[in-house]
Scaffold this motif. Sequence first.
Motif, short mmCIF file in Angstrom:
data_model
loop_
_atom_site.label_atom_id
_atom_site.label_comp_id
_atom_site.label_asym_id
_atom_site.label_seq_id
_atom_site.Cartn_x
_atom_site.Cartn_y
_atom_site.Cartn_z
N UNK A 1 1.07 -1.33 0.09
CA UNK A 1 -0.13 -0.45 0.23
C UNK A 1 1.32 0.73 -0.27
N UNK A 2 0.66 1.95 -1.17
CA UNK A 2 1.50 3.66 -1.24
C UNK A 2 1.07 4.54 -0.17
N UNK A 3 1.33 5.50 0.20
CA UNK A 3 0.80 6.69 0.63
C UNK A 3 1.64 8.04 0.22
N UNK A 4 1.03 8.45 -0.40
CA UNK A 4 1.62 9.35 -1.67
C UNK A 4 1.79 10.98 -0.32
N UNK A 5 2.83 11.77 -0.31
CA UNK A 5 2.48 12.84 0.40
C UNK A 5 3.33 13.83 0.00
N UNK A 6 2.41 15.08 0.06
CA UNK A 6 3.40 16.17 -0.26
C UNK A 6 4.17 16.80 0.79
N UNK A 7 5.51 17.29 0.77
CA UNK A 7 6.34 17.84 1.73
C UNK A 7 6.73 19.04 1.34
N UNK A 8 6.23 19.66 2.59
CA UNK A 8 6.15 21.75 2.92
C UNK A 8 7.85 22.30 2.74
N UNK A 9 7.28 22.93 0.84
CA UNK A 9 8.71 23.48 0.69
C UNK A 9 9.58 24.51 1.72
N UNK A 10 8.96 24.74 2.41
CA UNK A 10 9.12 25.56 3.30
C UNK A 10 10.24 25.56 4.35
N UNK A 11 9.70 24.19 4.46
CA UNK A 11 10.85 23.52 5.00
C UNK A 11 12.24 22.54 4.89
N UNK A 12 13.30 23.11 5.93
CA UNK A 12 14.88 22.19 4.93
C UNK A 12 14.75 20.68 4.60
N UNK A 13 15.39 20.00 4.68
CA UNK A 13 16.17 18.50 4.13
C UNK A 13 15.38 18.08 4.73
N UNK A 14 15.99 18.29 6.40
CA UNK A 14 16.71 17.30 7.57
C UNK A 14 14.76 17.60 7.81
N UNK A 15 14.40 17.92 8.19
CA UNK A 15 13.12 18.55 8.89
C UNK A 15 11.76 17.77 7.85
N UNK A 16 11.83 17.86 6.67
CA UNK A 16 11.46 17.04 5.96
C UNK A 16 11.21 15.51 5.89
N UNK A 17 12.49 15.19 6.31
CA UNK A 17 12.57 13.95 6.40
C UNK A 17 12.15 12.99 7.32
N UNK A 18 12.36 14.40 8.59
CA UNK A 18 11.56 13.95 9.96
C UNK A 18 10.94 13.71 9.75
N UNK A 19 10.06 15.05 9.10
CA UNK A 19 8.11 14.59 8.97
C UNK A 19 7.42 13.86 8.27
N UNK A 20 8.42 13.20 7.23
CA UNK A 20 7.83 11.78 6.92
C UNK A 20 8.34 10.24 8.15
N UNK A 21 9.08 10.75 8.69
CA UNK A 21 8.77 9.76 9.39
C UNK A 21 8.49 9.15 10.85
N UNK A 22 7.94 10.71 10.28
CA UNK A 22 7.30 10.58 12.08
C UNK A 22 5.38 10.24 10.75
N UNK A 23 5.37 10.55 10.50
CA UNK A 23 3.64 9.68 9.87
C UNK A 23 4.16 8.33 9.38
N UNK A 24 5.64 7.71 8.38
CA UNK A 24 5.52 6.38 8.67
C UNK A 24 5.31 5.74 10.08
N UNK A 25 5.81 6.32 11.11
CA UNK A 25 6.23 5.62 12.44
C UNK A 25 4.88 6.20 12.93
N UNK A 26 3.70 6.63 12.69
CA UNK A 26 2.28 6.40 12.42
C UNK A 26 1.75 5.17 12.35
N UNK A 27 1.96 4.88 11.01
CA UNK A 27 1.59 4.00 9.60
C UNK A 27 1.78 2.40 11.39
N UNK A 28 3.43 2.59 11.25
CA UNK A 28 4.04 0.90 11.75
C UNK A 28 3.14 0.73 13.35
N UNK A 29 3.14 2.09 13.95
CA UNK A 29 1.82 2.57 15.35
C UNK A 29 0.82 1.43 15.03
#
Length: 353
Positions: free
Chosen positions: A85-113
Amino acid sequence: MAIYHLSVKSISRSAGRSVVAAAAYRAGQELTDERQGMTHDYSRKKGVEDAFIVAPNGADWAQDRNALWNAAEAAEKRKDAKTGREYELALPAELDAGARAALARDFAAELVARYGVVADVAIHEPGREGDNRNHHAHILTTTRTAGEDGLGAKTRVLDVASTASAEIEHMRGVWARQVNTALERHQVEQRVDHRSFERQGKEQEPTRHMGVSATALERQAAREIPGREPVTDLGKQNAEIRERNRVLETARKAVEKAQELFSGLEKRARLAVGLARKIGQRMEREREAERQRQELARQAEIRREMQRQAEQRAAEEAQKIAEMERQKQRQQDAEQARSRGLSRGRRGHGTIC
């Protein structure tokens, strides 16, 4: 401005798709589909900014991307099975690369939990021909729970129509909250909303989904003649929708400006009314104080008049008493005089005899 996007799609054998191939493409790696005996090499793919796997506690084996997705293929026997199953997410351009990666990881962690699955995250840069703000992430998840010994039961809550819609809507809300929290943490004013324009009470018209073919044609046309008009029907329709939305947005801002101006005038009027009321109240207090001072002076004058009258009555009474005493004294004097006269008369009469 920050854009909200979250779409959910299934990787299904009935559509001729392989979840191993999908994972290889999104992560930009070389993976071998053991079931089909095919190697999918996307190691030369450009634009993959980051790729990582989030798995439940104890499922360390799932960190091997090749082992993970071959296990997902092997766990399904049906020809029409959903293997991912694929979730496609738009990441805010206002954030830097590290913040975008952390945001995607948080959502992935929510799916896992929430579902007990494994989440394979791939963060992609914007395409060269498209919007340079289009940072996005692809999160592939297994359709089965994962544990120390491998994949387990199917996540039916996402497969059954009666519960899947509610679950997806819940996760859309989770993503909106996570994005807004990240924007606030990085002091970005914009916010996103996962609800439709209609549910938000907006008159804005949503654009139509372009699809892969129409998007490719539009990008090719843009490369040939930059800034040219859309060439596909969907592209033309979306251009018309965007223009209508632009007009609506301009009108909305004009109305908001007028309301803001009116609100400012209304506020100033309320302040003026409040000031006039305070002045009136102060003048009324001063008038009341003056009335009280006049009343006290009047009462004092009345008391002085009453005192004067009492003193006058007392003087008159004392004068009457003194007059009565004088009359009494005169009467007494007269009585004494008569008494002395009578006494002399008696004495003279006795001598003659």
